[in-house]
Design an enzyme around this catalytic site. Structure first.
Site, PDB file in Angstrom:
ATOM      1  N   ALA A 115     -19.470  22.071   0.037  1.00 57.32           N
ATOM      2  CA  ALA A 115     -19.129  23.113  -0.933  1.00 57.32           C
ATOM      3  C   ALA A 115     -17.677  22.901  -1.349  1.00 57.32           C
ATOM      4  CB  ALA A 115     -19.314  24.479  -0.301  1.00 57.32           C
ATOM      5  N   GLY A 133     -22.238  21.495   2.905  1.00 62.76           N
ATOM      6  CA  GLY A 133     -23.271  21.951   1.974  1.00 62.76           C
ATOM      7  C   GLY A 133     -24.039  20.792   1.355  1.00 62.76           C
ATOM      8  N   GLU A 158     -26.602  20.012   3.818  1.00 58.09           N
ATOM      9  CA  GLU A 158     -27.587  21.103   3.773  1.00 58.09           C
ATOM     10  C   GLU A 158     -28.485  20.967   2.545  1.00 58.09           C
ATOM     11  OE1 GLU A 158     -24.481  24.088   4.245  1.00 58.09           O
ATOM     12  OE2 GLU A 158     -25.471  24.785   6.064  1.00 58.09           O
ATOM     13  N   GLU A 196     -17.833  21.752   8.772  1.00 55.84           N
ATOM     14  CA  GLU A 196     -17.280  23.080   8.463  1.00 55.84           C
ATOM     15  C   GLU A 196     -16.376  23.608   9.567  1.00 55.84           C
ATOM     16  OE1 GLU A 196     -20.443  22.172   8.076  1.00 55.84           O
ATOM     17  OE2 GLU A 196     -21.348  23.094   6.318  1.00 55.84           O
TER      18      GLU A 196
HETATM   19  N1  DAK Z   1     -14.200  20.512  -1.808  1.00 53.95           N
HETATM   20  C1  DAK Z   1     -13.267  20.306  -2.779  1.00 53.95           C
HETATM   21  N2  DAK Z   1     -12.713  19.109  -3.022  1.00 53.95           N
HETATM   22  C2  DAK Z   1     -13.092  18.072  -2.263  1.00 53.95           C
HETATM   23  C3  DAK Z   1     -14.041  18.198  -1.242  1.00 53.95           C
HETATM   24  C4  DAK Z   1     -14.612  19.503  -1.026  1.00 53.95           C
HETATM   25  N3  DAK Z   1     -15.564  19.710  -0.106  1.00 53.95           N
HETATM   26  N4  DAK Z   1     -14.200  17.007  -0.667  1.00 53.95           N
HETATM   27  C5  DAK Z   1     -13.401  16.158  -1.304  1.00 53.95           C
HETATM   28  N5  DAK Z   1     -12.722  16.794  -2.280  1.00 53.95           N
HETATM   29  C6  DAK Z   1     -11.747  16.237  -3.199  1.00 53.95           C
HETATM   30  C7  DAK Z   1     -10.428  15.974  -2.504  1.00 53.95           C
HETATM   31  O1  DAK Z   1      -9.653  17.164  -2.438  1.00 53.95           O
HETATM   32  C8  DAK Z   1      -9.808  14.939  -3.407  1.00 53.95           C
HETATM   33  O2  DAK Z   1      -9.309  15.597  -4.540  1.00 53.95           O
HETATM   34  P1  DAK Z   1      -7.811  15.239  -5.112  1.00 53.95           P
HETATM   35  O3  DAK Z   1      -6.898  15.401  -3.968  1.00 53.95           O
HETATM   36  O4  DAK Z   1      -7.956  13.801  -5.556  1.00 53.95           O
HETATM   37  O5  DAK Z   1      -7.622  16.206  -6.232  1.00 53.95           O
HETATM   38  C9  DAK Z   1     -11.026  14.132  -3.858  1.00 53.95           C
HETATM   39  O6  DAK Z   1     -12.163  14.955  -3.636  1.00 53.95           O
HETATM   40  C10 DAK Z   1     -11.226  12.854  -3.053  1.00 53.95           C
HETATM   41  O7  DAK Z   1     -11.217  13.193  -1.690  1.00 53.95           O
HETATM   42  P2  DAK Z   1     -10.243  12.507  -0.601  1.00 53.95           P
HETATM   43  O8  DAK Z   1      -8.986  12.026  -1.231  1.00 53.95           O
HETATM   44  O9  DAK Z   1     -10.119  13.462   0.528  1.00 53.95           O
HETATM   45  O10 DAK Z   1     -11.126  11.243  -0.195  1.00 53.95           O
HETATM   46  P3  DAK Z   1     -11.171  10.486   1.213  1.00 53.95           P
HETATM   47  O11 DAK Z   1     -12.011   9.286   0.990  1.00 53.95           O
HETATM   48  O12 DAK Z   1      -9.783  10.301   1.767  1.00 53.95           O
HETATM   49  O13 DAK Z   1     -11.933  11.487   2.202  1.00 53.95           O
HETATM   50  C11 DAK Z   1     -13.689  13.009   2.851  1.00 53.95           C
HETATM   51  C12 DAK Z   1     -13.240  11.799   1.971  1.00 53.95           C
HETATM   52  C13 DAK Z   1     -15.108  13.371   2.425  1.00 53.95           C
HETATM   53  C14 DAK Z   1     -13.696  12.583   4.308  1.00 53.95           C
HETATM   54  C15 DAK Z   1     -12.695  14.184   2.632  1.00 53.95           C
HETATM   55  O14 DAK Z   1     -12.567  14.400   1.224  1.00 53.95           O
HETATM   56  C16 DAK Z   1     -13.162  15.450   3.269  1.00 53.95           C
HETATM   57  O15 DAK Z   1     -13.025  15.637   4.477  1.00 53.95           O
HETATM   58  N6  DAK Z   1     -13.709  16.382   2.449  1.00 53.95           N
HETATM   59  C17 DAK Z   1     -14.105  17.678   2.905  1.00 53.95           C
HETATM   60  C18 DAK Z   1     -15.390  17.607   3.691  1.00 53.95           C
HETATM   61  C19 DAK Z   1     -15.795  18.969   4.200  1.00 53.95           C
HETATM   62  O16 DAK Z   1     -15.068  19.591   4.990  1.00 53.95           O
HETATM   63  N7  DAK Z   1     -16.947  19.467   3.776  1.00 53.95           N
HETATM   64  C20 DAK Z   1     -17.450  20.764   4.177  1.00 53.95           C
HETATM   65  C21 DAK Z   1     -16.967  21.800   3.165  1.00 53.95           C
HETATM   66  S1  DAK Z   1     -17.449  23.451   3.612  1.00 53.95           S
HETATM   67  C22 DAK Z   1     -22.723  28.597   1.341  1.00 53.95           C
HETATM   68  C23 DAK Z   1     -23.439  27.432   1.347  1.00 53.95           C
HETATM   69  C24 DAK Z   1     -22.820  26.256   1.786  1.00 53.95           C
HETATM   70  C25 DAK Z   1     -21.489  26.267   2.177  1.00 53.95           C
HETATM   71  C26 DAK Z   1     -20.785  27.427   2.135  1.00 53.95           C
HETATM   72  C27 DAK Z   1     -21.402  28.606   1.721  1.00 53.95           C
HETATM   73  N8  DAK Z   1     -23.337  29.817   0.940  1.00 53.95           N
HETATM   74  C28 DAK Z   1     -24.764  29.769   0.519  1.00 53.95           C
HETATM   75  C29 DAK Z   1     -22.660  31.022   0.905  1.00 53.95           C
HETATM   76  C30 DAK Z   1     -20.914  25.007   2.595  1.00 53.95           C
HETATM   77  C31 DAK Z   1     -19.649  24.868   3.043  1.00 53.95           C
HETATM   78  C32 DAK Z   1     -19.057  23.532   3.088  1.00 53.95           C
HETATM   79  O17 DAK Z   1     -19.655  22.541   2.746  1.00 53.95           O
END
Ligand code: DAK
Length: 259
Positions: free
Chosen positions: A67, A110, A113, A133
């Site tokens: 997400a 997400g 998921e 998460e």
């Molecule tokens: N959200 C927003 N931006 C993201 C992102 C994300 N999840 N993942 C990556 N980006 C963006 C980065 O901020 C970066 O943007 P800029 O800095 O260039 O502006 C760009 O994508 C490239 O990412 P990185 O520079 O970080 O790339 P790397 O290769 O170094 O790293 C990575 C890739 C995937 C390991 C890293 O980006 C990362 O850790 N990303 C976050 C992964 C994460 O934590 N995902 C879980 C998010 S929480 C719900 C349903 C579902 C959910 C919630 C509620 N409801 C039904 C209510 C789900 C929640 C989640 O998924």
């Protein structure tokens, strides 16, 4: 409806529709609008008799990295309650036609998921699955703790959910999370092949069979068997059943019409 964050295609192969997530710079992070667009496209394909199987994909680098954290960062619990994103996810889950996720690169949070909400997953060798998460001090909210656990078992699910560790496509295959792993160059072709196999079958029987397999997730054995039986009888109400069995007897390929 004109889409901003997805690309749809119904001409890729007969009876197959494709949804490609298209926020490449953000690794296809699932913002609210993107989720709405997926929901809308799935509904449209579910109502299109020409479509028999749907593929959701991203790009080589990311299926979806979760997400959109930037969109969620400042939200309060009440904001989340009011937005009620679950309505969108529930609608996606209710898609009647089979949906295949074609996954390459990051498939996280997400994104994982969403892939698990699909009926089958074809992955490239570079795919990485995870529920990170916990590192943001939240937890999976769209089925991650449930579907992952049912797919891979308690030990691995607990480790992934509590530490945020990613697993490779090979590990995901061994654990039963996905259907197959292929080289990155052909993961979409492989998903298309699988979709074509499904699309050859009777759409009526496919719908009833999908419903029945999913029933196994939320019912006890007796209730599931009873549900299966009703759907089994229902198959005999279709012209496709007559055609399927007639074609077998006549030693020819069946032609299913979905009626
Ligand atoms: N959200 C927003 N931006 C993201 C992102 C994300 N999840 N993942 C990556 N980006 C963006 C980065 O901020 C970066 O943007 P800029 O800095 O260039 O502006 C760009 O994508 C490239 O990412 P990185 O520079 O970080 O790339 P790397 O290769 O170094 O790293 C990575 C890739 C995937 C390991 C890293 O980006 C990362 O850790 N990303 C976050 C992964 C994460 O934590 N995902 C879980 C998010 S929480 C719900 C349903 C579902 C959910 C919630 C509620 N409801 C039904 C209510 C789900 C929640 C989640 O998924």
């Amino acid at each position: 409806m004109a889409y901003e964050y997805i690309i749809t295609n119904t001409n890729i192969q007969p009876h197959i529709a494709l949804i490609q997530l298209n926020r490449p710079k953000e690794l296809n992070a699932l913002n609210l609008q993107l989720m709405q667009e997926i929901k809308h496209a799935l509904l449209e394909f579910d109502n299109n008799d020409e479509v028999r199987c749907i593929i959701i994909t991203g790009n080589e680098r990311a299926f979806a990295a979760g997400a959109d954290i930037k969109q969620m960062e400042s939200r309060t619990a009440i904001d989340m309650l009011k937005i009620d994103q679950f309505e969108t996810w529930d609608q996606i889950r209710k898609t009647k036609k089979p949906v295949i996720a074609a996954v390459s690169g990051f498939c996280l949070g997400g994104g994982c998921e969403l892939a698990m909400t699909c009926d089958m997953i074809v992955a490239s060798e570079t795919a990485k699955f995870g529920q990170p998460e916990i590192k943001l001090a939240i937890m999976p909210g769209a089925g991650g703790t449930q579907r992952l656990t049912k797919a891979v078992g308690k030990a691995l699910a607990m480790e992934m959910v509590l530490t945020g560790k990613f697993i490779s496509a090979e590990e995901a295959l061994d654990a039963g999370l996905i259907n197959r792993v292929v080289p990155e160059e052909v993961y979409l072709d492989e998903a298309l092949k699988l979709a074509a196999e499904v699309a050859q079958q009777s759409p009526v029987a496919v719908r009833l069979a999908k419903e029945s397999v999913l029933k196994a997730f939320d019912s006890g054995l007796q209730e599931g068997l009873y549900f299966e039986r009703k759907n089994f009888y229902m198959c005999f109400a279709s012209e496709d059943q007559k055609e399927g069995m007639k074609a077998f007897v006549e030693k020819r390929k069946p032609e299913f019409k979905g009626v």
